[in-house]
Motif scaffolding. Structure first.
Motif, PDB file in Angstrom:
ATOM      1  N   LYS A   1     -78.095 -30.994  73.653  1.00  0.00           N
ATOM      2  CA  LYS A   1     -77.354 -30.619  74.858  1.00  0.00           C
ATOM      3  C   LYS A   1     -75.862 -30.655  74.523  1.00  0.00           C
ATOM      4  O   LYS A   1     -75.300 -31.705  74.241  1.00  0.00           O
ATOM      5  CB  LYS A   1     -77.645 -31.592  76.000  1.00  0.00           C
ATOM      6  N   PHE A   2     -75.241 -29.494  74.523  1.00  0.00           N
ATOM      7  CA  PHE A   2     -73.838 -29.398  74.140  1.00  0.00           C
ATOM      8  C   PHE A   2     -72.932 -29.683  75.334  1.00  0.00           C
ATOM      9  O   PHE A   2     -73.189 -29.233  76.448  1.00  0.00           O
ATOM     10  CB  PHE A   2     -73.527 -27.993  73.606  1.00  0.00           C
ATOM     11  N   THR A   3     -71.848 -30.379  75.050  1.00  0.00           N
ATOM     12  CA  THR A   3     -70.814 -30.577  76.059  1.00  0.00           C
ATOM     13  C   THR A   3     -69.940 -29.317  76.067  1.00  0.00           C
ATOM     14  O   THR A   3     -70.023 -28.479  75.164  1.00  0.00           O
ATOM     15  CB  THR A   3     -69.939 -31.798  75.730  1.00  0.00           C
TER      16      THR A   3
ATOM     17  N   ILE B   1     -65.726 -25.540  70.639  1.00  0.00           N
ATOM     18  CA  ILE B   1     -65.529 -25.640  69.189  1.00  0.00           C
ATOM     19  C   ILE B   1     -66.439 -24.653  68.454  1.00  0.00           C
ATOM     20  O   ILE B   1     -66.001 -23.938  67.552  1.00  0.00           O
ATOM     21  CB  ILE B   1     -65.785 -27.085  68.707  1.00  0.00           C
ATOM     22  N   ILE B   2     -67.684 -24.590  68.856  1.00  0.00           N
ATOM     23  CA  ILE B   2     -68.636 -23.657  68.240  1.00  0.00           C
ATOM     24  C   ILE B   2     -68.181 -22.224  68.461  1.00  0.00           C
ATOM     25  O   ILE B   2     -68.182 -21.400  67.541  1.00  0.00           O
ATOM     26  CB  ILE B   2     -70.062 -23.884  68.786  1.00  0.00           C
ATOM     27  N   TYR B   3     -67.767 -21.917  69.672  1.00  0.00           N
ATOM     28  CA  TYR B   3     -67.296 -20.561  69.972  1.00  0.00           C
ATOM     29  C   TYR B   3     -66.101 -20.177  69.109  1.00  0.00           C
ATOM     30  O   TYR B   3     -66.057 -19.082  68.540  1.00  0.00           O
ATOM     31  CB  TYR B   3     -66.935 -20.449  71.455  1.00  0.00           C
ATOM     32  N   LEU B   4     -65.133 -21.088  68.997  1.00  0.00           N
ATOM     33  CA  LEU B   4     -63.938 -20.785  68.209  1.00  0.00           C
ATOM     34  C   LEU B   4     -64.284 -20.626  66.722  1.00  0.00           C
ATOM     35  O   LEU B   4     -63.725 -19.767  66.049  1.00  0.00           O
ATOM     36  CB  LEU B   4     -62.891 -21.889  68.391  1.00  0.00           C
ATOM     37  N   GLN B   5     -65.210 -21.418  66.208  1.00  0.00           N
ATOM     38  CA  GLN B   5     -65.620 -21.295  64.809  1.00  0.00           C
ATOM     39  C   GLN B   5     -66.316 -19.963  64.545  1.00  0.00           C
ATOM     40  O   GLN B   5     -66.058 -19.304  63.555  1.00  0.00           O
ATOM     41  CB  GLN B   5     -66.542 -22.449  64.409  1.00  0.00           C
TER      42      GLN B   5
END
Length: 114
Positions: A97-99, A105-109
């Motif tokens: 479950k992502f905060t 952070i994942i989106y920007l990477q």
């Protein structure tokens, strides 16, 4: 193609009809009878080589002639390892479950890789 011998390593790729998940069962011949090869997990294979629909050498499973077993190769072991890794990653993403910050952070990477 020759008949199976004791110690031969075989595999079967089992998948569900509507899923991309492939489960590989790796096994070894531990005993031979006149017409069958018995595997270490108890399954029986008809010890008569045949060809499947794509002209690959295989062995049919006793009682389930549509289940085809193949001799193990180095290429299939690499494929099995990659599939296990893919399933592990998929399972991790399903349970994690992502905060909102982790999603950012994942989106920007991922955006940076484009």
């Amino acid at each position: 193609m020759e008949k199976l011998k004791i110690g031969d390593k075989v595999y079967i790729a089992e998948s569900l009809k509507w899923s991309k998940r492939v489960n590989y069962v790796l096994d070894e011949v531990i005993r031979l009878t006149k017409t069958q090869a018995i595997l270490s997990k108890g399954r029986k294979i008809i010890n008569e080589p045949t060809r499947d629909w794509c002209k690959k050498d295989c062995f049919a499973e006793y009682g389930e002639r549509y289940n085809k077993w193949y001799l193990q190769t180095n290429e299939i072991l690499v494929t099995v390892k990659a599939e296990i890794e893919r399933q592990t990653i998929e399972q991790w993403f399903c349970t994690k479950k992502f905060t909102d910050e982790e999603k950012r952070i994942i989106y920007l990477q991922l955006k940076k890789q484009e």
